[in-house]
Design a protein around this motif. Structure first.
Motif, PDB file in Angstrom:
ATOM      1  N   PHE A 199      34.268  50.333  33.630  1.00 49.83           N
ATOM      2  CA  PHE A 199      32.908  50.315  34.196  1.00 49.83           C
ATOM      3  C   PHE A 199      32.838  51.156  35.465  1.00 49.83           C
ATOM      4  CE2 PHE A 199      29.390  48.316  36.594  1.00 49.83           C
ATOM      5  CZ  PHE A 199      28.374  48.541  35.670  1.00 49.83           C
ATOM      6  N   LEU A 200      33.867  51.092  36.306  1.00 45.78           N
ATOM      7  CA  LEU A 200      33.898  51.920  37.510  1.00 45.78           C
ATOM      8  C   LEU A 200      33.945  53.402  37.159  1.00 45.78           C
ATOM      9  CD1 LEU A 200      36.339  49.885  39.806  1.00 45.78           C
ATOM     10  CD2 LEU A 200      33.842  50.061  39.986  1.00 45.78           C
ATOM     11  N   LEU A 201      34.692  53.742  36.116  1.00 41.08           N
ATOM     12  CA  LEU A 201      34.730  55.132  35.669  1.00 41.08           C
ATOM     13  C   LEU A 201      33.371  55.560  35.116  1.00 41.08           C
ATOM     14  CD1 LEU A 201      38.256  55.113  34.008  1.00 41.08           C
ATOM     15  CD2 LEU A 201      37.572  56.504  35.962  1.00 41.08           C
ATOM     16  N   TYR A 202      32.669  54.630  34.497  1.00 44.95           N
ATOM     17  CA  TYR A 202      31.308  54.908  34.026  1.00 44.95           C
ATOM     18  C   TYR A 202      30.388  55.233  35.199  1.00 44.95           C
ATOM     19  CZ  TYR A 202      26.576  53.798  32.403  1.00 44.95           C
ATOM     20  OH  TYR A 202      25.235  53.832  32.133  1.00 44.95           O
ATOM     21  N   LEU A 203      30.574  54.524  36.311  1.00 42.42           N
ATOM     22  CA  LEU A 203      29.726  54.728  37.485  1.00 42.42           C
ATOM     23  C   LEU A 203      30.205  55.885  38.359  1.00 42.42           C
ATOM     24  CD1 LEU A 203      29.258  51.013  38.641  1.00 42.42           C
ATOM     25  CD2 LEU A 203      27.643  52.398  37.317  1.00 42.42           C
TER      26      LEU A 203
ATOM     27  N   THR B 114      30.878  65.755  29.077  1.00 43.19           N
ATOM     28  CA  THR B 114      30.550  65.410  30.463  1.00 43.19           C
ATOM     29  C   THR B 114      30.853  66.543  31.435  1.00 43.19           C
ATOM     30  OG1 THR B 114      32.722  64.336  30.699  1.00 43.19           O
ATOM     31  CG2 THR B 114      30.832  62.934  30.152  1.00 43.19           C
ATOM     32  N   GLY B 115      31.248  67.709  30.915  1.00 41.03           N
ATOM     33  CA  GLY B 115      31.384  68.886  31.751  1.00 41.03           C
ATOM     34  C   GLY B 115      32.775  69.171  32.271  1.00 41.03           C
TER      35      GLY B 115
ATOM     36  N   GLY C 221      24.363  58.645  25.279  1.00 35.96           N
ATOM     37  CA  GLY C 221      25.027  59.630  26.100  1.00 35.96           C
ATOM     38  C   GLY C 221      26.541  59.460  26.090  1.00 35.96           C
ATOM     39  N   PRO C 222      27.269  60.511  26.460  1.00 38.02           N
ATOM     40  CA  PRO C 222      28.735  60.463  26.382  1.00 38.02           C
ATOM     41  C   PRO C 222      29.366  59.385  27.260  1.00 38.02           C
ATOM     42  CG  PRO C 222      27.985  62.425  27.574  1.00 38.02           C
ATOM     43  CD  PRO C 222      26.788  61.816  26.940  1.00 38.02           C
ATOM     44  N   HIS C 223      28.743  59.080  28.413  1.00 36.46           N
ATOM     45  CA  HIS C 223      29.325  58.080  29.303  1.00 36.46           C
ATOM     46  C   HIS C 223      29.337  56.684  28.679  1.00 36.46           C
ATOM     47  CE1 HIS C 223      29.984  60.537  32.855  1.00 36.46           C
ATOM     48  NE2 HIS C 223      28.807  61.101  32.654  1.00 36.46           N
TER      49      HIS C 223
ATOM     50  N   VAL D  19      33.116  69.956  18.881  1.00 37.39           N
ATOM     51  CA  VAL D  19      32.031  70.132  19.851  1.00 37.39           C
ATOM     52  C   VAL D  19      31.633  71.598  19.913  1.00 37.39           C
ATOM     53  CG1 VAL D  19      31.408  69.976  22.289  1.00 37.39           C
ATOM     54  CG2 VAL D  19      32.707  68.127  21.222  1.00 37.39           C
ATOM     55  N   HIS D  20      32.615  72.484  19.932  1.00 36.07           N
ATOM     56  CA  HIS D  20      32.346  73.924  19.984  1.00 36.07           C
ATOM     57  C   HIS D  20      31.561  74.386  18.756  1.00 36.07           C
ATOM     58  CE1 HIS D  20      33.055  78.171  20.880  1.00 36.07           C
ATOM     59  NE2 HIS D  20      33.381  78.337  19.603  1.00 36.07           N
ATOM     60  N   GLU D  21      31.839  73.786  17.604  1.00 37.29           N
ATOM     61  CA  GLU D  21      31.145  74.159  16.367  1.00 37.29           C
ATOM     62  C   GLU D  21      29.827  73.413  16.197  1.00 37.29           C
ATOM     63  OE1 GLU D  21      32.053  76.560  14.445  1.00 37.29           O
ATOM     64  OE2 GLU D  21      33.939  76.956  15.502  1.00 37.29           O
ATOM     65  N   ASN D  22      29.423  72.657  17.224  1.00 41.10           N
ATOM     66  CA  ASN D  22      28.138  71.944  17.244  1.00 41.10           C
ATOM     67  C   ASN D  22      28.023  70.869  16.178  1.00 41.10           C
ATOM     68  OD1 ASN D  22      26.987  73.482  19.450  1.00 41.10           O
ATOM     69  ND2 ASN D  22      26.721  75.177  18.004  1.00 41.10           N
TER      70      ASN D  22
END
Length: 417
Positions: free
Chosen positions: A278-282, A228-229, A352-354, A34-37
């Motif tokens: 699914f709850l973690l997704y939300l 996701t930060g 998206g990542p989620h 991810v850091h190396e794009n």
């Protein structure tokens, strides 16, 4: 007995050091990519290459070990894997990284074959379950502890790669110095999936789904956390909570399945895993305790799927069929693990990542619905005829021979020098 205990300690110490390095490497590579794009689908391909190497190694490593012996093979693979671990810093190219991942996967299955065939040879028939349990505990604890090594240095630097290389090199020392006689040489696995599927469609589908989900977890979960930060500490907690959940909850879930129709527990755990994913997704709250607590529970349900599927297959087979069936299921798990990071990478790129959590949820829901279908179309064997649940290692065919559910005569025949 003291000699055996000391020998087991050296084998388990070597395993712990090895998995500390490999556990660190798997998470580190995703974050560094991810850091190396690297594009997300490309990261998925790179991470899946490890499982490709693992599958190749299942066939390449047995003849290598037979030719040069366990200790020499282990030392050669340690040197190769250690060199690969530091070589990622030479060229930041996905194709080069994928090649190194394949090499690492081949070496890892060789490592597992050496260690597990040794443990299998040392384990008395009446204590094989204890040996397997000790091995599983060390495996999970080392993989969980490895995540915290990420906190010792900057992901963008060289130090974490160096630590990985050092740990892999150090893992050979307890093995090279052991005085235990080398065990019986192992055979290459044979694939009998059609035979197993006719006996237990649910066991086969559950095993494949477990491979897809676990491949996506090991390959892409750290990438998900980064995208996701989550900061580095958050990613460490996410990974370790899930792994520890898998380590601690498998046994009680499995033991519960010994006393009822095992398919009902399989259906409940997969449905629960689907709901939690699914709850973690939300999830949009700010409670770390709730977040990582949910990941702990998710890990317990998710990691149980493979062992429950293997146990269900064994319920329907004769004891002499169990080893070949388990080897076939392990190979199928590997196929799913190759596909998991690839599918996850493509899904995360487009949605998206989620969407990784949605992938988990859909996979577990599909198994849950298929379980319900199988319950309606096939009568379960009597509970008293079910085999005892054993948490299974997803490593090499050699680990399967430690399964105490194998009948004693068969085991003695396979381990006799």
């Amino acid at each position: 007995m003291l000699g055996i205990a000391i020998s087991i300690f050296s084998l388990l110490l070597g395993t712990a050091l090895l998995l500390l390095g490999i556990g660190l490497q798997g998470t580190l590579l995703g974050l560094r990519a991810v850091h190396e794009n690297f594009p997300t689908p490309v990261i998925g391909y790179v991470m899946s290459a490890y499982f490709i190497g693992f599958a190749i190694g299942s066939y390449l490593c047995p003849p290598l070990i037979r030719r040069v012996g366990h200790i020499r093979a282990y030392a050669a693979m340690a040197a190769t894997a250690s060199a690969a671990a530091i070589s990622y810093l030479l060229i930041f190219d996905p194709w080069f990284w994928a090649l190194l991942r394949i090499v690492t996967g081949i070496c890892m299955v060789g490592f597992y074959m050496v260690i597990e065939s040794w443990l299998n040879a040392l384990a008395p028939n009446d204590r094989r379950g204890q040996f397997l349990s000790a091995y599983m505990v060390i495996t999970f604890l080392a993989l969980a502890a490895a995540q915290y090594l990420l906190l010792t240095a900057n992901i963008a630097g060289f130090r974490l790669f160096a630590i990985t290389s050092i740990l892999i090199s150090a893992a050979v020392v307890p093995i090279a110095l052991t005085r235990v006689e080398q065990p019986q040489l192992i055979e290459s696995p044979r694939l009998h999936l059609l035979v197993v599927y006719r006996q237990s469609p649910l066991g086969v589908i559950g095993t494949f789904a477990s491979g897809v989900v676990m491949g996506a977890f090991w390959g892409m979960m750290a990438v998900y956390g980064s995208q996701t930060g989550l900061d580095k500490i958050g990613i460490v907690w996410l990974m370790s909570a899930t792994i520890l959940g898998g380590a601690l909850l498998q046994w009680p879930i499995g033991k519960l399945s010994d006393h009822v129709d095992r398919r009902s527990i399989l259906g409940i755990t997969t449905t629960a895993a689907a709901i939690l994913a699914f709850l973690l997704y939300l999830y949009s709250g700010h409670s770390p305790l709730l977040l990582y607590g949910n990941y702990f529970l998710f890990g317990g349900f998710a990691f149980s799927l493979y062992s429950l599927s293997v146990a269900h297959v064994n319920d329907l087979l004769q004891p002499e069929q169990a080893l070949d069936a388990s080897q076939s299921l392990l190979q199928l798990y590997g196929i799913g693990a190759v596909l998991g990071p690839i599918v996850a990478g493509i899904t995360m790129e487009h949605y998206g990542p989620h969407s990784l959590l949605l992938l988990y949820s859909v996979a577990f829901l599909a198994v849950g619905l298929f379980t319900l279908h199988r319950i309606h179309v096939r009568t379960a064997p009597p509970v008293e005829q079910q085999e005892e649940f054993i948490p299974m290692a997803r490593t090499s065919p050699a680990s399967l021979e430690m399964d105490p559910r194998l009948d004693t005569e068969q085991h003695e025949e396979k381990t006799e020098p």
